[in-house]
Design a protein around this motif. Structure first.
Motif, short mmCIF file in Angstrom:
data_model
loop_
_atom_site.label_atom_id
_atom_site.label_comp_id
_atom_site.label_asym_id
_atom_site.label_seq_id
_atom_site.Cartn_x
_atom_site.Cartn_y
_atom_site.Cartn_z
N PRO A 49 17.15 6.83 38.02
CA PRO A 49 18.37 6.82 37.44
C PRO A 49 18.59 6.94 35.98
O PRO A 49 17.28 7.35 35.01
CB PRO A 49 17.92 4.91 37.51
N LEU A 50 19.88 7.50 35.81
CA LEU A 50 19.48 7.97 34.57
C LEU A 50 19.98 6.56 33.38
O LEU A 50 19.78 5.25 33.46
CB LEU A 50 21.72 7.69 34.20
N SER A 51 19.87 6.74 31.95
CA SER A 51 19.70 5.29 30.95
C SER A 51 20.80 5.67 31.04
O SER A 51 21.91 6.26 30.55
CB SER A 51 18.96 6.22 29.87
N PRO A 52 21.30 4.23 30.20
CA PRO A 52 22.36 3.79 29.83
C PRO A 52 23.43 4.97 28.76
O PRO A 52 24.49 5.02 28.78
CB PRO A 52 22.78 2.67 29.25
N GLU A 53 21.96 5.37 27.64
CA GLU A 53 22.53 6.44 26.69
C GLU A 53 23.07 7.59 27.51
O GLU A 53 24.02 8.04 26.68
CB GLU A 53 21.52 6.33 25.66
N PHE A 54 22.46 8.39 28.19
CA PHE A 54 22.48 9.18 28.78
C PHE A 54 24.00 9.19 29.61
O PHE A 54 25.12 9.70 29.20
CB PHE A 54 21.65 9.82 29.75
N ALA A 55 24.19 8.72 30.09
CA ALA A 55 25.57 7.95 31.07
C ALA A 55 26.34 7.87 30.08
O ALA A 55 27.48 8.39 30.29
CB ALA A 55 25.40 6.90 31.70
N ALA A 56 26.55 7.29 28.84
CA ALA A 56 27.44 7.01 27.92
C ALA A 56 28.29 8.89 27.71
O ALA A 56 29.09 8.77 26.61
CB ALA A 56 27.21 6.10 26.67
N THR A 57 27.25 9.25 27.91
CA THR A 57 27.26 10.88 26.72
C THR A 57 28.62 12.29 28.10
O THR A 57 29.23 12.78 27.34
CB THR A 57 25.94 11.96 26.76
N LEU A 58 28.19 11.50 29.29
CA LEU A 58 28.80 12.03 30.18
C LEU A 58 30.37 12.39 30.09
O LEU A 58 30.83 11.07 29.84
CB LEU A 58 28.77 12.22 31.58
N ARG A 59 31.11 13.12 30.14
CA ARG A 59 32.76 13.44 30.07
C ARG A 59 33.25 12.15 31.64
O ARG A 59 32.83 12.20 32.17
CB ARG A 59 33.47 14.44 29.61
N PRO A 60 34.27 11.35 30.70
CA PRO A 60 35.54 10.88 31.72
C PRO A 60 35.97 11.75 33.55
O PRO A 60 35.45 13.53 33.07
CB PRO A 60 36.45 10.46 31.59
N GLY A 61 35.15 11.15 34.63
CA GLY A 61 35.36 12.22 35.54
C GLY A 61 33.86 13.15 36.19
O GLY A 61 33.87 13.73 37.40
N THR A 62 33.15 12.88 35.04
CA THR A 62 32.12 13.73 35.78
C THR A 62 31.30 13.35 37.61
O THR A 62 31.80 11.95 36.84
CB THR A 62 31.49 13.55 34.52
N VAL A 63 31.43 13.69 38.45
CA VAL A 63 30.55 13.08 39.06
C VAL A 63 29.14 13.08 39.14
O VAL A 63 28.53 15.02 38.75
CB VAL A 63 31.12 14.45 40.13
N THR A 64 28.44 12.46 38.94
CA THR A 64 26.89 12.02 39.48
C THR A 64 26.15 12.43 40.44
O THR A 64 27.16 11.03 40.92
CB THR A 64 26.08 11.22 38.34
N ILE A 65 24.97 12.97 40.73
CA ILE A 65 24.24 12.03 42.64
C ILE A 65 23.29 11.87 42.39
O ILE A 65 21.91 13.19 41.39
CB ILE A 65 24.77 12.95 43.26
N GLY A 66 22.48 11.07 42.91
CA GLY A 66 20.91 10.61 43.03
C GLY A 66 20.74 9.45 42.61
O GLY A 66 21.74 8.75 43.13
N PHE A 67 19.15 9.16 42.64
CA PHE A 67 18.81 7.93 43.14
C PHE A 67 19.17 7.05 42.37
O PHE A 67 19.11 7.28 40.31
CB PHE A 67 17.64 7.51 42.90
N ALA A 68 19.85 5.49 41.70
CA ALA A 68 20.31 4.57 41.14
C ALA A 68 19.66 3.72 41.33
O ALA A 68 19.89 2.81 39.64
CB ALA A 68 21.33 4.51 41.48
N SER A 69 18.87 3.13 41.65
CA SER A 69 19.14 1.60 41.39
C SER A 69 19.63 0.90 41.32
O SER A 69 19.01 0.29 39.96
CB SER A 69 17.53 1.78 40.64
N PRO A 70 20.70 0.99 41.59
CA PRO A 70 21.85 -0.37 41.32
C PRO A 70 21.38 -1.64 40.59
O PRO A 70 21.78 -2.07 39.76
CB PRO A 70 22.96 -0.33 41.63
N ALA A 71 20.49 -2.55 41.34
CA ALA A 71 20.30 -3.53 41.42
C ALA A 71 18.84 -4.06 40.39
O ALA A 71 19.10 -5.19 39.75
CB ALA A 71 19.33 -4.03 42.94
N SER A 72 18.43 -2.91 40.10
CA SER A 72 17.60 -3.32 39.03
C SER A 72 18.00 -2.13 37.44
O SER A 72 17.18 -2.63 36.25
CB SER A 72 15.85 -2.37 39.08
#
Length: 405
Positions: free
Chosen positions: A74-97
């Motif tokens: 899963p990406l860190s919140p800090e890294f996720a915030a650097t992506l531009r709107p509309g970017t597609v990400t694919i990977g494990f996300a562990s959404p519950a945690s």
């Protein structure tokens, strides 16, 4: 369109989200692949191999220029915030945690796909990363047990005497459990297994194991091929029925997990202390709380018993311990999902497709996965209540201070 492959940042993670083989697949679709330098080094894929396959390697991936980002953990919140709107990400996300990351992805208007959410249907089998990585974990669990077990796994009949085979018990007969059964059987152990889903009996037998039917008299089939979580009374009865089987085992491997929830408790400490000295317990669910009481993710725990100890192994990052083949399988899952969404060199997810919509976590500023959206709402409500309570306490303290002479 530019597809970025990230060098994983989490300690202990050695896998990579693309291999030279999948780079060729993506390039053939008309996609431009950029790989962060060293991303595949620990998996046995050097930068030169990626270049030869048609990728560009770069010292540091520029998140703001990417159209698609492929990742493992899963990406860190800090890294996720650097992506531009509309970017597609694919990977494990562990959404519950990883709710803070989910919140950041939604706030950034990122279209994220969580591989944990890929529907378990025939058409999506080639994209099922949970299954591919469970296969690696089940295999590795047996190897870890064999290294710690002080005796042989197979039967040996020698002039100096006969050595009996190890008795291995596997709890949970999903992909990881079946692979553990098959691996232990190939090593010569006598293997038995239990799963609360009656339908798994034939699968256990097909791998050479003996199925233990506990007859819990409760519906056990959940959605997506997973087991249903038992109520506390049934769970207590299950543990009672398992106790003599656990006591008879030399090696116990537990694999029971429910996506998005804490792992069910299958084995209590009393059951562990009923095992013989030298026995080994490997818990593949240690990272989500563990199936075995007392297990600690990433550590071995020695439990004293008569004549010695029982070793509890909280297996962590199991798939990462075999990074080359784990990456080979994982990267293929990722590229197959991305290929499903790519048309004429453009990544255009069709949300009418049940695989695409089922795997989508966030899109257009909202959380698409209902259970995660509910968890975020509950988290926000709890945070609001806590803040209100703190404010009230502060006001009360100020009032009391003002009343003092």
């Amino acid at each position: 369109m530019q597809v970025g492959v990230r060098r994983e940042q989490r300690a202990g993670e050695r896998r990579v989200a693309a291999t030279p083989e999948t780079v060729r697949q993506l390039a053939a679709l008309g996609l431009d692949v950029v790989v962060e330098s060293g991303a595949g080094m620990e998996s046995g894929y050097p930068d030169a191999a990626y270049k030869e396959a048609g990728a560009t390697t770069i010292a540091e991936l520029p998140p703001e220029t990417l159209d698609v980002l492929l990742h493992v953990r899963p990406l860190s919140p800090e890294f996720a915030a650097t992506l531009r709107p509309g970017t597609v990400t694919i990977g494990f996300a562990s959404p519950a945690s990883e709710l803070p990351t989910v919140r950041a992805l939604a706030a950034g208007r990122i279209t994220s796909f969580a591989l944990e959410l890929v529907p378990r249907i025939s058409r999506a089998q080639s994209m099922d990363a949970l299954s591919s990585q469970s296969l690696v974990s089940g295999y590795r669990a047996v190897l870890e047990a064999a290294l710690r077990y002080p005796r042989f796994f197979p039967l040996y009949m020698t002039a100096a005497g006969t050595i009996p085979p190890a008795r291995v018990l596997v709890l949970g007969a999903g992909v990881a459990g079946l692979q553990a059964i098959g691996t232990a059987k190939r090593l010569g152990a006598r293997v038995s297994a239990n799963d609360i889903r009656a339908a798994s009996a034939d699968e256990v037998a097909s791998m050479g194991g003996t199925f233990i039917n506990l007859d819990l008299d409760a519906p056990a089939e959940g959605t997506g091929g997973y087991a249903r979580e038992l109520g506390e009374d049934r769970a207590r009865r299950q543990r009672g029925l398992l106790t003599p089987h656990v006591a008879a085992a030399d090696v116990l491997i537990t694999t029971a997990a429910i996506p998005g929830r804490a792992a069910p408790l299958l084995v209590t400490m009393d059951m562990v202390t009923g095992m013989r000295a030298g026995s080994v317990v490997v818990d593949l669910a240690a990272e989500s709380g563990g199936n075995v009481e007392g297990v600690i993710a990433g550590r071995d725990v020695q439990v004293p018993v008569v004549g010695g100890c029982v070793t509890l192994v909280g297996l962590q990052d199991a798939a990462s311990t075999m990074p080359s083949d784990a990456s080979r399988l994982y990267a293929k899952n990722v590229s197959n999902l991305l290929a499903l969404m790519t048309h004429d060199g453009q990544v255009r997810p069709d949300f009418e497709d049940e695989v695409v919509s089922g795997a989508c976590l966030t899109r257009a500023g909202s959380v698409q996965h209902a259970a995660t959206a509910s968890a975020l709402a509950a988290s926000a409500l709890a945070a609001s209540a806590l803040a209100a309570s703190a404010l009230a306490a502060s006001d009360l303290a100020a009032l009391k201070e003002g009343e003092q002479p």
